[in-house]
Design an enzyme around this catalytic site. Structure first.
Site, PDB file in Angstrom:
ATOM      1  N   HIS A 250     -11.921   7.384  -8.454  1.00  0.00           N
ATOM      2  CA  HIS A 250     -10.519   7.623  -8.803  1.00  0.00           C
ATOM      3  C   HIS A 250      -9.669   6.439  -8.357  1.00  0.00           C
ATOM      4  CE1 HIS A 250      -6.506   9.412  -8.859  1.00  0.00           C
ATOM      5  NE2 HIS A 250      -6.396   9.196  -7.557  1.00  0.00           N
TER       6      HIS A 250
ATOM      7  N   ASP B  74       4.622 -17.810 -27.167  1.00  0.00           N
ATOM      8  CA  ASP B  74       3.428 -17.054 -26.787  1.00  0.00           C
ATOM      9  C   ASP B  74       3.123 -17.381 -25.343  1.00  0.00           C
ATOM     10  OD1 ASP B  74       0.821 -15.796 -26.656  1.00  0.00           O
ATOM     11  OD2 ASP B  74       0.760 -15.925 -28.835  1.00  0.00           O
TER      12      ASP B  74
ATOM     13  N   TRP C  23     -12.817   3.521  -1.809  1.00  0.00           N
ATOM     14  CA  TRP C  23     -12.660   2.288  -2.599  1.00  0.00           C
ATOM     15  C   TRP C  23     -12.691   1.053  -1.721  1.00  0.00           C
ATOM     16  CZ3 TRP C  23      -8.623  -1.451  -3.009  1.00  0.00           C
ATOM     17  CH2 TRP C  23      -7.556  -1.267  -2.139  1.00  0.00           C
TER      18      TRP C  23
ATOM     19  N   SER D  80     -10.887 -11.446 -14.413  1.00  0.00           N
ATOM     20  CA  SER D  80      -9.861 -11.107 -15.400  1.00  0.00           C
ATOM     21  C   SER D  80      -8.469 -11.246 -14.799  1.00  0.00           C
ATOM     22  CB  SER D  80     -10.099  -9.679 -15.894  1.00  0.00           C
ATOM     23  OG  SER D  80      -8.957  -9.178 -16.537  1.00  0.00           O
ATOM     24  N   SER D  81      -8.270 -10.699 -13.592  1.00  0.00           N
ATOM     25  CA  SER D  81      -6.947 -10.758 -12.969  1.00  0.00           C
ATOM     26  C   SER D  81      -6.533 -12.188 -12.682  1.00  0.00           C
ATOM     27  CB  SER D  81      -6.945 -10.011 -11.642  1.00  0.00           C
ATOM     28  OG  SER D  81      -7.190  -8.672 -11.853  1.00  0.00           O
TER      29      SER D  81
ATOM     30  N   HIS E 233      -3.765  -5.885   1.638  1.00  0.00           N
ATOM     31  CA  HIS E 233      -2.340  -5.678   1.773  1.00  0.00           C
ATOM     32  C   HIS E 233      -1.520  -6.406   0.719  1.00  0.00           C
ATOM     33  CE1 HIS E 233       0.739  -3.329   3.407  1.00  0.00           C
ATOM     34  NE2 HIS E 233       1.523  -4.363   3.201  1.00  0.00           N
TER      35      HIS E 233
ATOM     36  N   GLU F 262      -2.563  -6.957  -2.119  1.00  0.00           N
ATOM     37  CA  GLU F 262      -2.865  -6.154  -3.313  1.00  0.00           C
ATOM     38  C   GLU F 262      -1.863  -5.003  -3.466  1.00  0.00           C
ATOM     39  OE1 GLU F 262      -4.847  -6.218  -5.826  1.00  0.00           O
ATOM     40  OE2 GLU F 262      -4.820  -4.156  -6.517  1.00  0.00           O
TER      41      GLU F 262
ATOM     42  N   TYR G  37       1.194  -5.049  -2.683  1.00  0.00           N
ATOM     43  CA  TYR G  37       2.430  -5.591  -3.240  1.00  0.00           C
ATOM     44  C   TYR G  37       2.236  -6.088  -4.664  1.00  0.00           C
ATOM     45  CZ  TYR G  37       4.129  -4.758   1.355  1.00  0.00           C
ATOM     46  OH  TYR G  37       4.473  -4.129   2.506  1.00  0.00           O
TER      47      TYR G  37
ATOM     48  N   SER H  25      14.662  -3.406 -11.772  1.00  0.00           N
ATOM     49  CA  SER H  25      15.805  -4.314 -11.727  1.00  0.00           C
ATOM     50  C   SER H  25      16.304  -4.696 -13.115  1.00  0.00           C
ATOM     51  CB  SER H  25      15.451  -5.585 -10.956  1.00  0.00           C
ATOM     52  OG  SER H  25      15.066  -5.265  -9.652  1.00  0.00           O
TER      53      SER H  25
ATOM     54  N   HIS I 110      -2.530  -3.571  10.111  1.00  0.00           N
ATOM     55  CA  HIS I 110      -1.965  -2.239  10.314  1.00  0.00           C
ATOM     56  C   HIS I 110      -2.782  -1.173   9.596  1.00  0.00           C
ATOM     57  CE1 HIS I 110       0.927  -2.891   6.668  1.00  0.00           C
ATOM     58  NE2 HIS I 110      -0.168  -2.318   6.276  1.00  0.00           N
ATOM     59  N   HIS I 111      -3.732  -1.588   8.741  1.00  0.00           N
ATOM     60  CA  HIS I 111      -4.633  -0.625   8.100  1.00  0.00           C
ATOM     61  C   HIS I 111      -5.772  -0.238   9.031  1.00  0.00           C
ATOM     62  CE1 HIS I 111      -2.937  -0.989   4.021  1.00  0.00           C
ATOM     63  NE2 HIS I 111      -2.655  -2.214   4.396  1.00  0.00           N
TER      64      HIS I 111
ATOM     65  N   THR J 123      12.874  -4.927   1.676  1.00  0.00           N
ATOM     66  CA  THR J 123      12.782  -3.776   0.780  1.00  0.00           C
ATOM     67  C   THR J 123      14.104  -3.010   0.791  1.00  0.00           C
ATOM     68  OG1 THR J 123      10.476  -3.658   1.451  1.00  0.00           O
ATOM     69  CG2 THR J 123      11.301  -1.860   0.121  1.00  0.00           C
TER      70      THR J 123
ATOM     71  N   LYS K 241      16.612  -4.613  -1.392  1.00  0.00           N
ATOM     72  CA  LYS K 241      16.439  -4.267  -2.809  1.00  0.00           C
ATOM     73  C   LYS K 241      17.060  -2.911  -3.108  1.00  0.00           C
ATOM     74  CE  LYS K 241      12.448  -6.934  -4.014  1.00  0.00           C
ATOM     75  NZ  LYS K 241      13.050  -7.377  -5.267  1.00  0.00           N
TER      76      LYS K 241
ATOM     77  N   ARG L  59      -8.688  12.929   5.224  1.00  0.00           N
ATOM     78  CA  ARG L  59      -8.877  12.610   3.803  1.00  0.00           C
ATOM     79  C   ARG L  59     -10.357  12.435   3.505  1.00  0.00           C
ATOM     80  NH1 ARG L  59      -7.135   6.207   3.504  1.00  0.00           N
ATOM     81  NH2 ARG L  59      -7.724   6.465   1.338  1.00  0.00           N
TER      82      ARG L  59
END
Lengths: 535, 189
Positions: free
Chosen positions: A76, A105, A141, A168-169, A252, A254, A256, A267, A301-302, A327, A330, A449
């Site tokens: 998932h 293009d 994951w 690809s990315s 991390h 990732e 963002y 925006s 922090h993870h 943040t 924003k 979890r």
């Protein structure tokens, strides 16, 4: 760009039928492919989430065995992150970046085709592991060793699929940077670019910087598992904690990568429906850049609970909390944009407002998780699940839906069904909160979890959450129907589409012709989203 | 008509630079491995410096008689290894600067010879820089025959420079099966 122009002239008699989609180098076609692909992945990943929620409806083991449950949580996440959210943003970038900066293009149309067509193969490989004898990956994951190295040989397929997604990315990101830096229309200075362009430029740099680190990390897992290296194998002198450092050095930023383009979309939408220009444009650009910079120095922090020196925990705690400042800038700017605006509440605006409110809830629980002593309690609990689903579902996914409703008339030439759009918004908003809000309480009460069973005192909140999950999930079929209906027909859309819209994409007819801006437009303050006093 | 281009940077050149950045970042991922090891070695964070022998017999004339340090001994066996493994003494009071010896006992429950490898670590991490082992079974592979039992000595000195606030040091071993060496052994039998 003369190459791009001549290239397009050759292709005026582009192939028809399905083959057209295979060989297309047109940014609009490729954008459509990305968006449809991500919608399919969203439904597949959603179906997996429903398996999880169905099993968790009641304590005990009912529907699936624990190993398959773990495969579902892992797949998932992989499908939603790499298959739904990221390709959706790349699809929006493909469609909108050239239109918003006045380019004919993308800078590298052939590479663009390739970066899309890698994805279906990558996900075929990834999903095929579900049908292999040893099953799909079941370690979460994040693929933490040693657990991830104890699965079956299908692990190699997972690694190769991740490699393909990474390639690809990275190609997509290089293409976007090259387009934004080299293909802007005359007058489109950097500080006149729409915020969506700015956020994507910064996101693309993040992608180029961290996707290769992920590729390295999973390659180390591959060689540890199959070729006898000991990067993470303690018996051979390695260290599993090292993997967590490398992974979250990718992970991390990732996070963002999956939220900055959402900031960009919101925006664009809030000024349009407030009929004002964006408040604090320049501070938005700097805030985005600061968030991107900070994303590289907060990864640990993870993993507070692995055991690290007090000084390191304090550093990562404070650095994480600092992110709340840009943040907050924003969120303040979005609110200030709406202040005394002539606001209307069409579906894109509703989703954008839903984003602002619910992303902030997710952001605040993020600040709670940043507090080291609290994190020791919350770590790996449902509180974390609630936190990142608020920022990813009501954050990123809501912003993507807002963007789809906002630009759908430009893509199809028809207005979508406003009444159904509003129903879709309210349905999703109600049920997504029923789905995820109780998970905060479950986590605070101690439910871990990634476990298929739970203690009986968690039953009620899990039932509520599961009901919310099914209602939210099935509600997305309405989203598919609205898109299908809008593509088929509907009230014709004007070029401007929205009364308050600004920017180059609204100067081309709706639907946007196959080729736009063969002759670059000239950008002045009347079309620019930001009036900059410097030029 | 030309589009507004980044001055002096054509698209192929820009793409080349970005591609080099991507490749460099792939390398950076691997660079993190030695960086992490060096970092841990200097700071002692993951307690892995405990894996190396200190060549010198420690200076016993520098015994710090003013304080006691408690040393805990801990043993864990990885689930892949059918051995029993435990320290003879759970705990010891030691004087910093003095050489001590203790013993761990390992027993191979299997009916075949197996090679094990012990991986030590010292907690708290900052203490690992001051915990010196002059002899340890973890420096070499351990071969135990079928149902064989062995006493394995550890000799250690706690450095008198150990920070004052550290009063308790835990020496922990995890014993793993060395699968390659065991496979070689099985093949030669």
């Amino acid at each position: 760009m003369s190459e791009a122009t001549t290239h397009h002239d050759d292709h005026h008699d582009h192939p028809k039928g399905l083959w057209r989609w295979v060989v297309t180098t047109n940014h609009k076609d490729i954008g459509t492919l990305y968006l449809l692909f991500s919608l399919v992945m969203f439904l597949i990943g959603g179906a997996m989430a429903l398996v999880i929620r169905a099993e968790l409806f009641a304590p005990g083991l009912q529907l699936v065995n624990p190993d398959f449950f773990n495969q579902m949580t892992t797949m998932h996440a992989l499908v939603m992150i790499f298959g739904a959210v990221m390709p959706a943003f790349v699809g929006l970038a493909n469609w909108m970046v050239p239109l918003m900066i006045g380019a004919p293009d993308m800078a590298l149309p052939r590479m663009n085709n390739w970066s899309f067509w890698i994805l279906p193969f990558a996900f075929t490989i990834l999903l095929s592991t579900l049908f292999m004898p040893t099953g799909a990956p079941a370690s979460g994951w994040t693929l933490y060793p040693p657990l991830s190295l104890q699965g079956g040989n299908s692990f190699a397929f997972v690694i190769f699929a991740i490699h393909l997604m990474g390639i690809s990315s990275i190609m997509g990101a290089i293409n976007i940077v090259a387009t934004i830096l080299n293909m802007r229309a005359p007058g489109m200075t950097l500080l006149r670019m729409p915020l969506f362009i700015w956020t994507w430029l910064i996101t693309a740099f993040l992608l180029i910087a961290v996707m290769p680190v992920l590729a390295g990390a999973v390659t180390m897992l591959l060689t540890d598992r199959f070729f006898g290296t000991s990067f993470f194998n303690a018996a051979g002198g390695g260290d599993p904690v090292l993997y967590q450092h490398i992974f979250w050095f990718f992970g991390h930023p990732e996070v963002y990568i999956m939220i900055l383009p959402a900031f960009g979309i919101v925006s664009e939408i809030i000024p349009t429906f407030s009929r004002k220009r964006l408040f604090g444009y320049t501070s938005m650009v700097y805030a985005t850049a600061s968030i991107a910079f900070l994303s590289f120095i907060v990864w640990a922090h993870h993993m507070f609970t692995v055991g690290m020196p007090l000084g390191a925990m304090l550093f990562f705690m404070y650095a994480t909390m600092v992110i709340a400042v840009p943040t907050g800038v924003k969120i303040f700017n979005w609110i200030a944009t709406m202040w005394r605006g002539s606001m209307t509440f069409e579906t894109p605006m509703l989703f954008a407002l839903g984003f602002v409110v619910m992303f902030t809830i997710g952001g605040l629980s993020g600040v709670m998780l940043a507090i080291v002593p609290a994190d020791f309690q919350y770590h790996d609990s449902y509180f974390v699940v609630a936190h990142f689903h608020y920022v990813l579902v009501t954050g990123s996914v809501f912003a993507i839906m807002a963007g789809v409703y906002y630009w759908l008339p430009k893509w199809t030439g028809h207005m979508y069904d406003e009444r159904l759009g509003k129903i879709h918004f309210w349905w999703s908003t109600v049920w997504v909160n029923v789905l995820f809000f109780p998970q905060h309480y479950l986590g605070l009460a101690g439910m871990p979890r990634r476990i298929p069973d739970y203690a009986v005192q968690f039953t009620e909140f899990n039932m509520i959450s599961s009901i919310g999950g099914f209602m939210f999930g099935f509600g997305q079929l309405l989203f598919c129907y609205i898109i299908w209906k809008c593509a088929r027909g509907g009230e014709p859309a004007s070029a401007r589409v929205w009364e308050g819209s600004r920017g180059l994409e609204w100067t081309v007819p709706s639907p946007a012709p196959h080729h736009t801006f063969d002759t670059p437009p000239v950008v002045d303050d009347s079309v620019a989203v930001h009036k900059d006093e410097l030029t | 008509m030309r589009h507004l281009a980044n001055k002096g940077s054509t698209t192929p050149w820009l793409v080349a630079k970005l591609a080099v950045l991507a490749i460099a970042m792939f390398g950076f991922g691997y660079l993190l491995v030695p960086l992490y090891e060096k970092f841990c070695e200097i700071t002692g964070i993951d307690g892995r410096t405990a894996g190396q022998a200190t060549g010198v017999e420690y200076l016993t004339d520098q015994v710090d008689e003013s304080r006691w340090v408690t040393v805990h001994f801990d043993a864990t066996v990885n689930s892949g290894l059918p051995w029993q493994f435990e320290p003879v003494e759970r705990m010891m009071q030691v004087r910093p600067g003095k050489l001590y010896e203790t013993t761990y006992i390992a027993f191979n429950r299997a009916d075949r010879p197996i090679v094990g490898q012990a991986v030590p670590s010292v907690a708290p991490g900052r203490a690992s820089l001051f915990f010196n082992k002059t002899e340890c079974f973890c420096f070499t592979e351990q071969l135990l025959g079928a149902r064989e039992s062995r006493e394995m000595p550890v000799r250690f000195v706690v450095d008198p420079n150990l920070p004052e606030r550290v009063e308790l040091v835990t020496l922990s071993y995890i014993l793993y099966q060395n699968e390659q060496a065991t496979a070689v052994l099985a093949a030669t039998d």
